[in-house]
Write an enzyme that holds these catalytic residues in place. Structure first.
Site, PDB file in Angstrom:
ATOM      1  N   MET A 175      83.277 -63.690  -9.721  1.00  0.00           N
ATOM      2  CA  MET A 175      82.679 -63.407 -10.168  1.00  0.00           C
ATOM      3  C   MET A 175      82.264 -61.902 -10.851  1.00  0.00           C
ATOM      4  O   MET A 175      81.346 -62.184 -12.293  1.00  0.00           O
ATOM      5  CB  MET A 175      81.569 -64.293  -8.952  1.00  0.00           C
ATOM      6  CG  MET A 175      81.881 -65.282  -8.643  1.00  0.00           C
ATOM      7  SD  MET A 175      81.460 -66.738 -10.009  1.00  0.00           S
ATOM      8  CE  MET A 175      79.407 -66.268  -9.740  1.00  0.00           C
ATOM      9  N   CYS A 176      81.046 -61.538 -10.053  1.00  0.00           N
ATOM     10  CA  CYS A 176      80.688 -60.012 -10.064  1.00  0.00           C
ATOM     11  C   CYS A 176      81.526 -59.104 -10.751  1.00  0.00           C
ATOM     12  O   CYS A 176      80.763 -58.660 -11.830  1.00  0.00           O
ATOM     13  CB  CYS A 176      79.824 -59.801  -9.077  1.00  0.00           C
ATOM     14  SG  CYS A 176      79.024 -60.813  -7.922  1.00  0.00           S
ATOM     15  N   VAL A 177      82.475 -58.697 -10.109  1.00  0.00           N
ATOM     16  CA  VAL A 177      83.468 -57.969 -10.063  1.00  0.00           C
ATOM     17  C   VAL A 177      83.793 -58.124 -12.262  1.00  0.00           C
ATOM     18  O   VAL A 177      83.549 -57.333 -13.148  1.00  0.00           O
ATOM     19  CB  VAL A 177      85.383 -57.287  -9.690  1.00  0.00           C
ATOM     20  CG1 VAL A 177      85.659 -56.981 -10.608  1.00  0.00           C
ATOM     21  CG2 VAL A 177      84.548 -57.330  -8.364  1.00  0.00           C
TER      22      VAL A 177
END
Length: 126
Positions: free
Chosen positions: A62-64
Site C-alpha cells: 500500500m503505502c510503500v
C-alpha cells in the site's frame, strides 16, 4: 474490525525510535497511501532542495508501493530498503496470500521505480 491506521489510534503512532530528535525534524501526517497525496511533503522537499528519497515502512503493498511510484514520477530517484518494509497476509477470492509472497511480489514490481537495497547494503554505501 480493527482499523490499524486510523488517525490517533495505536496503529498510527510513530514508533519511539522514529520520533524526531531535533526540533527542526518534521513529521508529515498523511491520510492516504501515497505520502505525497494531499500533504505538504513535496513542497517541503523542494524547499529543502532534496533530490533523493530513502523509503521504508509499511505496508509494502500500500503505502510503500504508492509512495515509491510517485517519488519516481516526481524524479526523486527513490532508494527502497526492502528489509525495512513489511506487510501482512492478504485475502483474494478466498485465497490467502502469505505476507512474504505479498512483500516479495511488490519489491520485485518496484525494481523499475527504485533502487532496491537491504538496510545493511545501504548503510555500507553511505
Amino acid at each position: 474490525m480493527l482499523f490499524f491506521f486510523v488517525n490517533n489510534s495505536f496503529g498510527s503512532q510513530l514508533h519511539a525510535k522514529l520520533l524526531p530528535i531535533k526540533s527542526n525534524e518534521m513529521v508529515i501526517q498523511k491520510a492516504y497511501p501515497n505520502s505525497f497525496y494531499q500533504t505538504q511533503l513535496q513542497e517541503k522537499l523542494e524547499r529543502l532542495g532534496i533530490k533523493q528519497l530513502v523509503i521504508c515502512g509499511m505496508m509494502s503493498h500500500m503505502c510503500v508501493d504508492s509512495t515509491t511510484r510517485c517519488a519516481f514520477e516526481l524524479n526523486y530517484q527513490p532508494i527502497l530498503i526492502h528489509d525495512a518494509c513489511t506487510t501482512r497476509d492478504l485475502d483474494f477470492n478466498g485465497n490467502i496470500i502469505p505476507s512474504k509472497d505479498v512483500h516479495n511480489s511488490f519489491m520485485s514490481a518496484l525494481m523499475r521505480f527504485s533502487k532496491i537495497m537491504s538496510c545493511e547494503a545501504f548503510i555500507q554505501a553511505t
